[in-house]
Each structure stands twice: as structure tokens, then as C-alpha cells.
Scaffold this active site. Structure first.
Site, PDB file in Angstrom:
ATOM      1  N   LYS A 209       0.792  -1.231   0.000  1.00 15.46           N
ATOM      2  CA  LYS A 209       0.000   0.000   0.000  1.00 15.46           C
ATOM      3  C   LYS A 209       0.823   1.281   0.000  1.00 15.46           C
ATOM      4  CE  LYS A 209      -4.196  -1.528   2.256  1.00 15.46           C
ATOM      5  NZ  LYS A 209      -4.927  -1.598   3.512  1.00 15.46           N
ATOM      6  N   ARG A 210       1.970   1.205   0.636  1.00 14.47           N
ATOM      7  CA  ARG A 210       2.755   2.424   0.783  1.00 14.47           C
ATOM      8  C   ARG A 210       3.699   2.688  -0.391  1.00 14.47           C
ATOM      9  NH1 ARG A 210       1.935  -0.067   5.046  1.00 14.47           N
ATOM     10  NH2 ARG A 210       3.689  -1.444   4.639  1.00 14.47           N
TER      11      ARG A 210
END
Ligand code: GLU
Length: 436
Positions: A209-210
Site C-alpha cells: 500500500k505504501r
């Protein structure tokens, strides 16, 4: 008729891997004249949120992936939120019970009796993948609290919604035998599977996600990408269409799409390449379309657009300089305000030679006398002004650029002067001369 679905679990933003899964489903439906369904797999009350579901719909819409059945679209096989389909799951559980394939534990959990036979997945992308008879304990399909587990509802809905094909991430391949076992227990034929390889970071690690480029809204919508460019780029992550060149329209990609050509190896994400695509698409836009794309970024940067025709021409004049819509405000801000600041080295250069002021004054005098304000007449006036002081136009051009924009780079000086108008051009030269 083919029927395919994108079945996101709304736990967070629409991820680039999910977007590409949706895209391949969409391409297949459009190519085959079939139906593309959106089904929200929101049975995990603790992890699923309405906000995430809405964010996913927003990302899909932005990419132009319209669905024929699903939330907002309706359809004959709804509801399209799994959280609203409990009665259907109860009925399917009763079928398994009648077939003697489930039993209830003391704690109330209901388990599915695996067939314990070898199962082969005939996958369009991965080929035949054989699984030996399992030695795993029987699978819980309903928890003691009455909620159903993913594998069960996923299969029930693929039966109920009459899916013919399932394109999904390769991370699901290892569990597909469980799904096939369930399809068989229900006496139905499983859909044709196509497990799509994952998208990795440039260094080969799994994208999370990051990571850069992972979230559709954050990394693309808000960063000034064009949906067509992202659509095009994502298609090529894991698929090489049989044609010349890589910049391909939605129509061309749809016509060319062939699931058998999806790569059987993980794809590596390349942000520079994605930006390159964006630059190509951006350059092909009309002035009006370009303005429509970057208006929100110009306004968010604090510049007011008063004249759409001028603004469209202004942004169009810098399209070769940028790859992202978000880069445009910094290139055009002086078109929208006359109190722009001067880049530092610009001032130094202006003051470096004593004759610079005279050159600017000569240009101002020439501009003042122009009856017609066109790019051509402005260009001539600049050349005449330089000649009158025995200088080259090349000496005057950068000075005018500093004066009119405060910057050392940008579109042609005559383009700037033409767009801001005669009056503003004269005022800006005067303002700049007063700095000396
Ligand atoms: N809800 C599942 C996921 O988000 C869908 C799996 C499938 O497409 O079958 O991964």
C-alpha cells in the site's frame, strides 16, 4: 455470452493491482460483447468500510471502467454487495447439507467436507495447475456467529451471477482447488480461470500500500495523470499486445485483447514509463481538454482563471514541457497574475549588463506602437527593437522572458506577450525596469 466480474474487498484504496484486474475483466467483456459485473465482497464487517467501497467505485469510474451490473447500475442478479446476500448463502448452505457435504461442529461452525481427490485448475494464463488430494482439515464455510467465509460466498456468487470466466490476481491460484471442490459439490461447472501475475516494485519486491504508484486515487488521480494514459500503461503490465507501438487507444486495446497472451510472469512497475505515457497523452489533447484536465490543479495552486480561451492557450503552450497535469501551474502561473515573483538568477541576469534596460525600453516602445497584436507582429517588433540598438534578437528575447514571466524558461516570448495582451505586456516591462 461471457460474464465476468471484478470482486473487490473494500478494505482500503483501489490498488493498482486491483485496477489492472478490473481492467482485464473489462477488456474481456468488451472484446467478447459480454457483461462486466462489479460485486463488492464486503462480508468482513470488521475490515470493510463503506468509504473504501465508494473510493473503489470512484477509482474505477475515473479509469473509465464502466460496469453493466453492480452498485448504481443494478442488474438481474443483485444485490451486488455480499453483505446483503445472506439469504442466498443460507439457501446454498442448505443445498450442501442436503448433499451430505457439510457438518456442524460443537461450537456452531459449519465445515465443508473436501472431496479429497486430485483437482486440476485449467488456467488460461498459468496452464494446467494440478493439486494433489488435500490433507488439510475440512474447510469452515460458516463461522459460529453465522457469517460466511470468503471461499464460500465467492463461489456461491460466481454460480448465482452466472460467471463464465474469472480473471483475478495470482494470489488466489493456490486456493482455487477449494473453489472447484465447492463448484463440484454444488453440481455446477466452474468458470474458466485466468490468474493474472502480480505487479512488483521495480526492485522485485511485492508492491504494498505504501509503495510508489500503488493507490489509484493518491498516486494517479491526485498526481495529474490522465485516465487514458494510466489505462494504457496498466494494460501493458503483464500483457504485450501483438501490434506496433505501445500507445494504444481503449478501442485498439479492446480489439487486441487476448487472455492467452497475458504473461505468466510477474510484471514490474515503472513509474517513469507511466509518466512517459502520460506525457504522450497530454500532448495529444486539445487546448480545451488540457485545460479541463488541469483546471483543478491551477485553482488549487491559488490562481484564478478568468478567461477560459486564454487559459486554454496558455496551458497548451507549455504541454511539451510537462509529463503531469500537476506540473502545469508552475509553468503558467504568470498568465493568471501580474504580481509574479522573479526567479533569483533572472534578476541577476537582468542587472548584469547596463544596456539591458535600454533593450527592454526599445521593445516597449515598439510594442506600444503596434496597431495589431499578433504573435507575428510582436515577433517583428522584437527584432526591430534589437536592430535599432545594434543588438541581436537573441540578446533581447531572454530579457523579455524575464520581464513578462519572471522565469528563464517557458513558451515563446511572442506567445506569452500575445496571450497576456498588449497592456499587460507594457505594464510588466515597466514593472521590471523599476526593479533596476
Ligand atoms: N474479494 C477478492 C479479492 O479482493 C476477490 C477474489 C476473486 O476475484 O475471486 O481479492
Amino acid at each position: 455470452m461471457t460474464r465476468v466480474r471484478f470482486a473487490p474487498s473494500p478494505t482500503g484504496d483501489l490498488h493498482v493491482g486491483g485496477a489492472r484486474t478490473a481492467l482485464f475483466n473489462w477488456l474481456f467483456a468488451r472484446k467478447t460483447g459480454g457483461t462486466f459485473i462489479l460485486r463488492v465482497e464486503d462480508t468482513d464487517g470488521a475490515r470493510n468500510t463503506e468509504e473504501a467501497a465508494q473510493g473503489i467505485l470512484k477509482g474505477l469510474r475515473w479509469l473509465g471502467l464502466d460496469w453493466d451490473e453492480g452498485p448504481d447500475a443494478g442488474g438481474d442478479y443483485g444485490p451486488y454487495f455480499q453483505s446483503q446476500r445472506k439469504a442466498i448463502y443460507d439457501a446454498y448452505l442448505a443445498k450442501l447439507d442436503a448433499a451430505g457435504r457439510v457438518y456442524t461442529e460443537e461450537n456452531g461452525a459449519v465445515r465443508f467436507k473436501f472431496s479429497r481427490t486430485p483437482i486440476t485448475v485449467h488456467d488460461l494464463v498459468c496452464g494446467d495447475v494440478a493439486f494433489a488430494a488435500t490433507e488439510e482439515p475440512d474447510m469452515t464455510v460458516r463461522r459460529p456467529d453465522g457469517s460466511y467465509i470468503f471461499h464460500f460466498v465467492n463461489v456461491v456468487d460466481d454460480i448465482e451471477m452466472k460467471m463464465t470466466h474469472v480473471f483475478r490476481g495470482e494470489d488466489h491460484l493456490s486456493n482455487t482447488w477449494k473453489h472447484i471442490d465447492l463448484f463440484n459439490a454444488f453440481g455446477t461447472t466452474p468458470p474458466t480461470y485466468a490468474h493474472i501475475p502480480l505487479i512488483l516494485n521495480p526492485d522485485g519486491t511485492k508492491m504494498s500500500k505504501r509503495d510508489e504508484g500503488s493507490a489509484v486515487e493518491k498516486s494517479y488521480m491526485n498526481e495529474g495523470f490522465l485516465p487514458d494514459a494510466v489505462f494504457n500503461y496498466l494494460c501493458l503490465l503483464g500483457w504485450t499486445p501483438r501490434t506496433e507501438g505501445e500507445k494504444l487507444s481503449r478501442e485498439a486495446l479492446t480489439n487486441l485483447f487476448d487472455p492467452a497472451e497475458i504473461h505468466n510472469a510477474n510484471a514490474r512497475f515503472d513509474m517513469d514509463k507511466c509518466k512517459w505515457f502520460n506525457a504522450q497523452y497530454l500532448r495529444a489533447l486539445s487546448p480545451e481538454a488540457l485545460l479541463a484536465g488541469c483546471r483543478r490543479f491551477i485553482e488549487a495552486a491559488g490562481y484564478e482563471i478568468k478567461d477560459d480561451v486564454m487559459a486554454a492557450a496558455a496551458v497548451f503552450s507549455v504541454k511539451e514541457k510537462v509529463s503531469l497535469l500537476t506540473e502545469i501551474p508552475a509553468w503558467v502561473h504568470y498568465f493568471f497574475r501580474s504580481d509574479y515573483t522573479y526567479e533569483n538568477d533572472v534578476l541577476l541576469k537582468l542587472k548584469a549588463k547596463p544596456e539591458n534596460a535600454g533593450l527592454l525600453e526599445a521593445a516597449a516602445a515598439g510594442f506600444l506602437s503596434l496597431a495589431e497584436w499578433t504573435e507575428a507582429s510582436i515577433q517583428l517588433a522584437i527584432e526591430d527593437a534589437a536592430k535599432s540598438l545594434a543588438a541581436k534578437p537573441g540578446a533581447l528575447m531572454p530579457l523579455l522572458r524575464y520581464a513578462l514571466s519572471g522565469q528563464s524558461r517557458g513558451p515563446g516570448v511572442n506567445t506569452i506577450a500575445h496571450l497576456i495582451g498588449q497592456e499587460s505586456t507594457l505594464q510588466r516591462i515597466e514593472r521590471t525596469l523599476a526593479l533596476n
